[in-house]
Design an enzyme around this catalytic site. Structure first.
Site, mmCIF file in Angstrom:
data_model
loop_
_atom_site.group_PDB
_atom_site.id
_atom_site.type_symbol
_atom_site.label_atom_id
_atom_site.label_comp_id
_atom_site.label_asym_id
_atom_site.label_seq_id
_atom_site.Cartn_x
_atom_site.Cartn_y
_atom_site.Cartn_z
ATOM 1 N N GLU A 1 -5.515 -4.895 10.343
ATOM 2 C CA GLU A 1 -4.492 -3.887 10.602
ATOM 3 C C GLU A 1 -4.799 -3.194 11.923
ATOM 4 O O GLU A 1 -5.621 -2.259 11.962
ATOM 5 C CB GLU A 1 -4.466 -2.851 9.474
ATOM 6 N N GLY B 1 2.512 2.190 10.917
ATOM 7 C CA GLY B 1 3.495 3.261 10.812
ATOM 8 C C GLY B 1 4.158 3.615 12.129
ATOM 9 O O GLY B 1 4.796 4.656 12.259
ATOM 10 N N GLU C 1 -6.901 4.691 7.793
ATOM 11 C CA GLU C 1 -6.644 6.112 7.523
ATOM 12 C C GLU C 1 -7.855 6.757 6.860
ATOM 13 O O GLU C 1 -8.149 7.923 7.103
ATOM 14 C CB GLU C 1 -5.372 6.262 6.667
ATOM 15 N N LYS D 1 0.065 4.253 -0.323
ATOM 16 C CA LYS D 1 -0.589 5.429 0.278
ATOM 17 C C LYS D 1 -0.343 6.664 -0.601
ATOM 18 O O LYS D 1 -0.244 6.519 -1.815
ATOM 19 C CB LYS D 1 -0.114 5.617 1.734
ATOM 20 N N ASN E 1 0.864 -1.180 0.000
ATOM 21 C CA ASN E 1 0.000 0.000 0.000
ATOM 22 C C ASN E 1 0.899 1.227 0.000
ATOM 23 O O ASN E 1 1.471 1.584 1.033
ATOM 24 C CB ASN E 1 -0.905 -0.025 1.238
ATOM 25 N N HIS F 1 -9.560 1.257 4.698
ATOM 26 C CA HIS F 1 -8.313 1.411 5.450
ATOM 27 C C HIS F 1 -8.549 2.352 6.634
ATOM 28 O O HIS F 1 -9.318 3.314 6.529
ATOM 29 C CB HIS F 1 -7.219 1.974 4.535
ATOM 30 N N SER G 1 3.417 -2.306 10.356
ATOM 31 C CA SER G 1 4.862 -2.395 10.575
ATOM 32 C C SER G 1 5.462 -3.739 10.175
ATOM 33 O O SER G 1 6.344 -4.259 10.867
ATOM 34 C CB SER G 1 5.194 -2.049 12.031
HETATM 35 P P1 13P Z 1 2.978 0.309 7.790
HETATM 36 O O1 13P Z 1 3.497 -0.957 7.144
HETATM 37 O O2 13P Z 1 3.709 1.546 7.332
HETATM 38 O O3 13P Z 1 2.860 0.173 9.263
HETATM 39 O O4 13P Z 1 1.479 0.527 7.223
HETATM 40 C C1 13P Z 1 0.594 -0.517 7.240
HETATM 41 C C2 13P Z 1 -0.584 -0.162 6.430
HETATM 42 O O5 13P Z 1 -1.319 0.747 6.780
HETATM 43 C C3 13P Z 1 -0.809 -0.893 5.173
HETATM 44 O O6 13P Z 1 -2.068 -0.633 4.656
#
Ligand code: 13P
Length: 254
Positions: free
Chosen positions: A169, A175, A99, A13, A11, A97, A215
């Site tokens: 997740e 992150g 976010e 982003k 992803n 997601h 992560s």
């Molecule tokens: P990270 O791998 O940066 O923690 O992000 C995970 C994520 O949100 C994948 O969709």
């Protein structure tokens, strides 16, 4: 036991210009050309989808988008529909997601509409669920996940669900460098699998892949992928660099 081919998805982003996306895709294609038993998928931003599609055409790397709107076309400024994503070369789309839930008012109800639109358009949805740190601290992890699954997958048939992917997740692990422990991950994945069994039956529940995200790095990929109900990863930060992502695709072995 049903054999589920692991899916390692990147992803990206809101990262990468068109030129950067094409560059990363080119490098990734060459680094994962030896991979057979793992499915690899990347989700560049909308702006780079068509160009990345050209680069990965006739390679095993697949293309996904990071969101979709539930209508096919019309006066919805800024939105992108499932037929548009298919025309750009996508086979997958990430939906719900955390976010998007946190910053863009995504709810279980909009997730449900988007999942239905994805299926109707011929895209496989990667449906994201996950609890916040506050939920976990308040022992609400399973009730939160149950609600997200129940509402997000409302009204879907067994036949259609064969192509669905679920991504767990934990919001507190995204992150942050804090990965959930193997025990925590397997516990939740088993819970999600049993939800799918109850809702859709053993056969389909055994086929649906449940990815872990939060992560994931080359150093923890092997341990996470070895868990019984983990069928791949949804990788954020570590997917932006083709060499690091390729190490995850190889489960940290290359
Ligand atoms: P990270 O791998 O940066 O923690 O992000 C995970 C994520 O949100 C994948 O969709």
């Amino acid at each position: 036991m049903t054999q589920r081919k692991p899916l390692i998805a990147g992803n990206w982003k809101m990262n990468k210009t068109c030129a950067e996306a094409m560059d990363t895709a080119r490098t990734l294609v060459s680094l994962v050309s030896d991979v057979k038993d793992v499915e690899v998928m990347i989700t560049p931003p909308f702006t780079a989808l068509a160009q990345v599609a050209d680069i990965i055409a006739s390679t095993p790397v697949e293309l996904g988008a990071q969101d979709v709107f539930w209508e096919d076309h019309g006066a919805y400024t800024g939105q992108v529909s499932a037929p548009m994503l298919v025309s750009a070369g996508c086979t997958y789309v990430i939906i719900g997601h955390s976010e998007r839930r946190q910053y863009f008012n995504e709810t279980d109800q909009t997730v449900n509409k988007k999942v239905k639109a994805a299926f109707a358009g011929g895209l496989a949805p990667v449906v994201c669920v996950g609890e916040t740190e506050a939920d976990r601290d308040a022992q609400k992890t399973f009730s939160v996940l149950d609600k997200q699954m129940d509402n997000g997958l409302e009204g879907l048939t067994v036949e259609i669900m064969a192509n669905a992917v679920i991504a767990y997740e934990p919001v507190w692990a995204i992150g942050t460098g804090k990965t959930a422990t193997p025990l925590q991950v397997q516990e939740v994945h088993a819970f999600l699998r049993s939800f799918l069994k109850q809702r859709f039956g053993d056969g389909i529940a055994g086929q649906i892949r449940i990815l872990y995200g939060g992560s994931v790095k080359p150093g923890n990929a092997a341990e996470l992928m070895a868990l019984a109900d983990v069928d791949g990863a949804l990788v954020g930060g570590a997917s932006l660099d083709a060499e690091i992502f390729s190490k995850i695709v190889h489960f940290g072995k290359a």
